[in-house]
Design a protein around this motif. Structure first.
Motif: not given
Length: 648
Positions: A281-285, A288-289, A307-309
């Protein structure tokens, strides 16, 4: 004088603990101590408090496992294990004994269970062949930073150095520890029952903190039954209370953010450490940040939904082309928990997978020895991935750190289109024999989004790498560094123990399946409805391919062919009937020969709730496309079969 007396008492406690009396120290206060010490006229009196119990060695183990809330013990009985097992007889409502049909499988199951849950299980084996067979599983876990506690038996204390019953004795008495030491974080030999009180909490502390890894405890037969006056430690005092998830100084976090902001083509590389740290979750945030694309290692696959852009897929020898091309052309890479091994880096050859040091490297790892092992670093951070990512997120959001990567994202969009145009037709192929890429594509179509995939070692591994898309964190697993064939075949059972309500699938080759076919019997015995999909090409395909391309097509020892007398029988390919084998063990077995049969067979297997083997006859002559390269000297490196080398 009072301080000197206290220090002397504490020192003695520690010395006695080292001799097996199980003393526990917490916050400089002797708590749950076995022995209290008082200095009377130069003499030391020792008395035992009321809470000390007289316990057998095996009872100490069983009681400690209850305190750790261990749900399963996995192992295989023998002379050197029955003394331990007896103490779990009355604890079966809380701790279930699971025993697959060979010692190697015990470790594979426990390893897989840890990868899914982050909880180490105890594994027990006997002496001699048992420990020897289990070493493969211990090494496999060690290479991939997974963990379980390995108990091995040993000859009785009175028979050390006699060569009794499988003792390793010729160079040092009772010496299995020497054999297993390279593959564990620590190896203990308990020669008193009381030592188990000391070793057990330390073993769990080692497994659960820092970089995970297996720990070994050797126990002579009689020590399981010998008694000691002891106190069984509380895990809270030994591992749960340790704050080991270290971060970095603010100035280092600020420096990293500044370098990423100033970059034109930044990348985040998510290695296996992201999954081990539960930092998905920290990787994703953070990605994206900062709006920075993410590539992964094979062990980091599933750390970000594919599937994440921002997800470009896996980099490496058989990696996804967008990831490979982005890594070649990046100007800075933030690497999180990645050890940069040979398959991931195209054997460290510049321009194939990476261009360090032209590309700047920021490397974060919990293990200091991995930083700058194979590449120089611009910034190196020893720290926990989740903690460091949290620091980066907090500072980036507080200071509104952003970068302009518009051109970079446009370049990457081109890489994505090239790769999509290349792979899509193969995933839809109606070719007969079945194209492996169609097989993996159809499995993915019918499997639930959260299905757990265990790929085995062999050509099936890169096919899954390229064509199996992960959408839920921590749902793709494979054997990395040690690359033990059969791990996926049995490991899927450990995943099902951990997540009984989740679909658990193993894709393996015919070679890997035949190493551990008894996994189906274990699945039936313990009601673990896993699905095995065997890519049957009548060969050890990965090695056969090397013979085809590097040794002039001289195929020997890698095709499963009928053999009569001193010659092969007209090159007739032969394998057992895997579907019939599954049925003979009480499971379901299906043979698939046409591409249109794949989806229905997999869907039925998942919905049936029964252990099922699907034997799929694939085209044995299709090779996995190289997007980088790999070299095993003196064999020269091959050029990529898709894409081209473009070094900035």
């Amino acid at each position: 004088m009072e301080e000197m007396r206290k220090m002397r008492e504490k020192t003695l406690c520690l010395l006695l603990a080292d001799q097996g009396f199980g003393v526990s120290l917490s916050h400089d206060v002797l708590q749950n101590a076995i022995l209290n010490h008082y200095d009377l006229g130069g003499c030391i009196m020792i008395y035992k408090p009321d809470k000390v119990s007289k316990m057998k060695g095996a009872d100490i183990i069983a009681e400690y496992m209850m305190k750790e809330k261990i749900p399963y013990m996995i192992g295989y009985a023998g002379h050197g294990a029955i003394g331990m097992l007896d103490s779990f007889f009355n604890k079966q409502d809380d701790i279930k004994i699971v025993w697959p049909r060979i010692e190697t499988a015990c470790g594979f199951m426990a390893d897989a269970y840890f990868r899914v849950t982050k909880q180490p299980l105890p594994v027990y084996v006997s002496t001699g062949p048992g420990p020897a067979l289990s070493t493969c599983a211990v090494a496999n876990a060690f290479y991939d930073s997974s963990a379980f506690l390995q108990f091995t038996g040993q000859a009785p204390l009175s028979q050390f150095d006699t060569g009794a019953l499988q003792e390793q004795y010729r160079y040092h008495q009772a010496d299995f520890s020497t054999a297993i030491q390279p593959y564990v974080k620590q190896s203990y030999q308990a020669v008193t029952a009381g030592q188990l009180s000391s070793f057990l909490p330390k073993a769990f502390k080692l497994m659960k903190t820092g970089r995970p890894g297996p720990v070994h405890i050797e126990v002579p037969y009689d020590v399981y039954q010998l008694e000691a006056e002891t106190v069984v430690a509380d895990p809270i005092d030994w591992s749960d209370s340790i704050a080991w998830r270290t971060g970095a100084e603010d100035r280092v976090i600020g420096s990293i953010l500044q370098k990423l902001k100033e970059a034109k083509r930044p990348l985040i590389l998510a290695g296996g450490g992201v999954n081990h740290s539960s930092a998905q979750e920290q990787l994703r945030v953070f990605a994206e940040t900062m709006n920075i694309p993410v590539i992964t290692s094979l062990m980091g696959k599933s750390s970000l939904p594919e599937s994440h852009p921002l997800c470009l897929g896996v980099n490496g020898t058989w990696g996804h082309y967008p990831a490979v091309e982005a890594a070649r052309n990046a100007d800075i890479i933030l690497a999180l928990g990645c050890r940069f091994n040979d398959l991931h880096t195209a054997t460290w050859q510049p321009g194939f997978a990476y261009n360090f040091p032209v590309t700047k490297l920021i490397q974060v790892d919990i293990d200091a020895s991995e930083i700058a092992r194979n590449y120089p670093v611009d910034v190196g951070v020893v720290g926990d991935i989740r903690t460091v990512l949290t620091q980066l997120i907090d500072m980036a959001q507080e200071k509104q750190v952003t970068g302009d990567y518009t051109v970079w994202h446009q370049e990457i969009a081109g890489y994505r289109k090239e790769w999509g145009d290349f792979i899509t037709p193969y995933g839809q192929s109606d070719a007969d024999p079945i194209d492996p890429r169609r097989l993996i594509t159809d499995i993915r179509k019918v499997a639930p989004k959260d299905a757990i995939m265990f790929s085995d070692v062999g050509n099936n591994q890169p096919w899954v790498e390229q064509y199996w898309t992960t959408e839920v964190p921590n749902t793709h697993f494979t054997a990395g560094g040690f690359a033990a064939m059969g791990f996926g075949v049995v490991g899927v059972l450990g995943a099902k123990l951990a997540r009984p309500e989740t679909t658990c699938i193993n894709v393996c080759g015919d070679g890997g399946f035949m190493m551990m076919p008894h996994a189906v019997a274990t699945a039936v015995q313990y009601n673990l409805p896993c699905v095995w999909i065997v890519m049957n090409n009548y060969a050890i395909g990965a090695i056969r391919d090397l013979q085809k391309f590097y040794y002039g097509g001289r195929i020997i020892g890698t095709s499963f062919e009928k053999y009569e007398g001193r010659t092969y029988h007209d090159g007739e390919l032969w394998n057992p009937d895997f579907a019939a084998m599954a049925r003979s063990m009480g499971g379901q077995g299906v043979t698939v020969t046409k591409p249109g049969e794949i989806a229905g067979a997999v869907e039925h297997a998942i919905q049936s709730g029964l252990p099922t083997v699907i034997d799929v006859k694939i085209d044995r002559d299709i090779t996995v496309p190289l997007t980088t390269t790999w070299q095993m000297p003196p064999i020269p490196p091959a050029l990529p079969t898709f894409g081209k080398i473009k070094v900035r």
